[in-house]
Motif scaffolding. Sequence first.
Motif, mmCIF file in Angstrom:
data_model
loop_
_atom_site.group_PDB
_atom_site.id
_atom_site.type_symbol
_atom_site.label_atom_id
_atom_site.label_comp_id
_atom_site.label_asym_id
_atom_site.label_seq_id
_atom_site.Cartn_x
_atom_site.Cartn_y
_atom_site.Cartn_z
ATOM 1 N N ASP A 224 0.859 -1.184 0.000
ATOM 2 C CA ASP A 224 0.000 0.000 0.000
ATOM 3 C C ASP A 224 0.898 1.237 0.000
ATOM 4 O O ASP A 224 1.414 1.647 1.039
ATOM 5 C CB ASP A 224 -0.900 -0.019 1.232
ATOM 6 N N HIS A 225 1.108 1.822 -1.193
ATOM 7 C CA HIS A 225 2.040 2.948 -1.277
ATOM 8 C C HIS A 225 1.446 4.178 -1.958
ATOM 9 O O HIS A 225 2.089 5.211 -2.045
ATOM 10 C CB HIS A 225 3.316 2.526 -2.007
ATOM 11 N N LYS A 246 0.632 -0.109 -13.786
ATOM 12 C CA LYS A 246 -0.753 -0.461 -13.490
ATOM 13 C C LYS A 246 -1.272 0.390 -12.348
ATOM 14 O O LYS A 246 -0.508 1.083 -11.662
ATOM 15 C CB LYS A 246 -0.824 -1.932 -13.085
ATOM 16 N N ASN A 247 -2.573 0.319 -12.113
ATOM 17 C CA ASN A 247 -3.195 0.839 -10.905
ATOM 18 C C ASN A 247 -3.343 -0.343 -9.944
ATOM 19 O O ASN A 247 -4.088 -1.280 -10.225
ATOM 20 C CB ASN A 247 -4.570 1.427 -11.232
ATOM 21 N N PRO A 248 -2.640 -0.358 -8.807
ATOM 22 C CA PRO A 248 -2.699 -1.506 -7.907
ATOM 23 C C PRO A 248 -4.092 -1.802 -7.360
ATOM 24 O O PRO A 248 -4.375 -2.947 -6.992
ATOM 25 C CB PRO A 248 -1.747 -1.121 -6.767
ATOM 26 N N ALA A 249 -4.961 -0.800 -7.299
ATOM 27 C CA ALA A 249 -6.322 -1.053 -6.835
ATOM 28 C C ALA A 249 -7.086 -1.912 -7.839
ATOM 29 O O ALA A 249 -7.985 -2.662 -7.461
ATOM 30 C CB ALA A 249 -7.050 0.268 -6.603
ATOM 31 N N GLU A 250 -6.736 -1.798 -9.112
ATOM 32 C CA GLU A 250 -7.372 -2.614 -10.138
ATOM 33 C C GLU A 250 -6.686 -3.965 -10.285
ATOM 34 O O GLU A 250 -7.341 -5.006 -10.359
ATOM 35 C CB GLU A 250 -7.339 -1.873 -11.483
ATOM 36 N N LEU A 251 -5.359 -3.945 -10.345
ATOM 37 C CA LEU A 251 -4.557 -5.147 -10.582
ATOM 38 C C LEU A 251 -3.539 -5.258 -9.437
ATOM 39 O O LEU A 251 -2.434 -4.736 -9.526
ATOM 40 C CB LEU A 251 -3.858 -5.048 -11.936
#
Length: 366
Positions: A224-225, A246-251
């Motif tokens: 979580d950054h 990427k967007n980590p919330a999506e992938l």
Amino acid sequence: MDTCTIKAKGISVSLDLTVGHIADMTVESGGRQLKPLHRAPWVDSGEALPTDLPQGTVRLSGDFLCAPFSRSDVEEAPLHGWTANSAWDVTESNATDGGWRTVFRLRHKVMGASVDKILTLRDGHPFLYQEHVFSGGSGAISVAHHPMTVMKGGGRLAFSPKRFAATLDDPLEPDPTRGRFMLAYPARSADLGRFPAAGGGTLDLTQYRMEDRREDFVTLVEADHGGPGWTALARQAEDDLVLVLKNPAELPITMLWLSNGGRDYAPWSGRHVGVLGIEDGRSAVGHAASIGDNWLKREGVATAFALGEGRGFSFRHVIGALSLSGGTPPREITTADGRMRLSTGGSPSDVPFDSTFLRIGQPVAA
């Protein structure tokens, strides 16, 4: 081969419409033409291939959408789903203000949902901007991008912050008469530079060495950054930098597939060497596992998107290449105000980048 090629100033991308794989990507950078993506040596070679191969393996190239990732064991479909194995049609293709945008529609439905692939190029940007949109359907689907790069002399990797790396219960090639592997299975480490090795000791996941003949698969879980998730690979012989964002919330995961002469049977035949898959996803391995109980869910990681009549979801992804690596990947990547900044410890480098594209901080559909 039935392809669609789109171009903007300094970049071109060709999509193999028969399976939805990127057949070619060429970026002009530093006075050179860079080709960051891999194409399997048997594609269009005319050689006889095993008859039971899915079309996505027959035409294995570049990047493609997996939906689901790996086994299609909920709805009947080939490995990695119809999105990676069947035809796409061009539904829109137009010049934009400073670039080009093309929309493709998958002929098959996925769990009853229609799937659109949107590719956007921008003049002077060394990046392919991708979005996939699912509309309608029922149930849930796991997804992953499957970009593959290839190296002649190995390379060095860097990543956005990760919580940990982990391997599956079993290796991809457990039978020594068919292939080989180097990582321990199952295993886990919060230190990417010290991952348990099959023969004892540790291996460095930030190094890709050509002498390590192997077929390995390891999952990195994003920390979580608050910024974009990214993987940077400094290819040594090619003297360039391959970037995947990427967007980590999506992938929320990045799966690394290290395919370096580790399979001895056709069509791989020990010749699939120097290949690295950088597979950003929202998935476990297999459709049923992704929508059921799995180890990633127990870690608080989402492994599927929900489908529903009258609703939809989308996710975005970026692939790029630059001729400014100097053999060392960046320590940090930040994006803001239409630029990407790469910091290596010396003077940072800035390149044009659509800093709004990945929608960091916006809500994501479940």
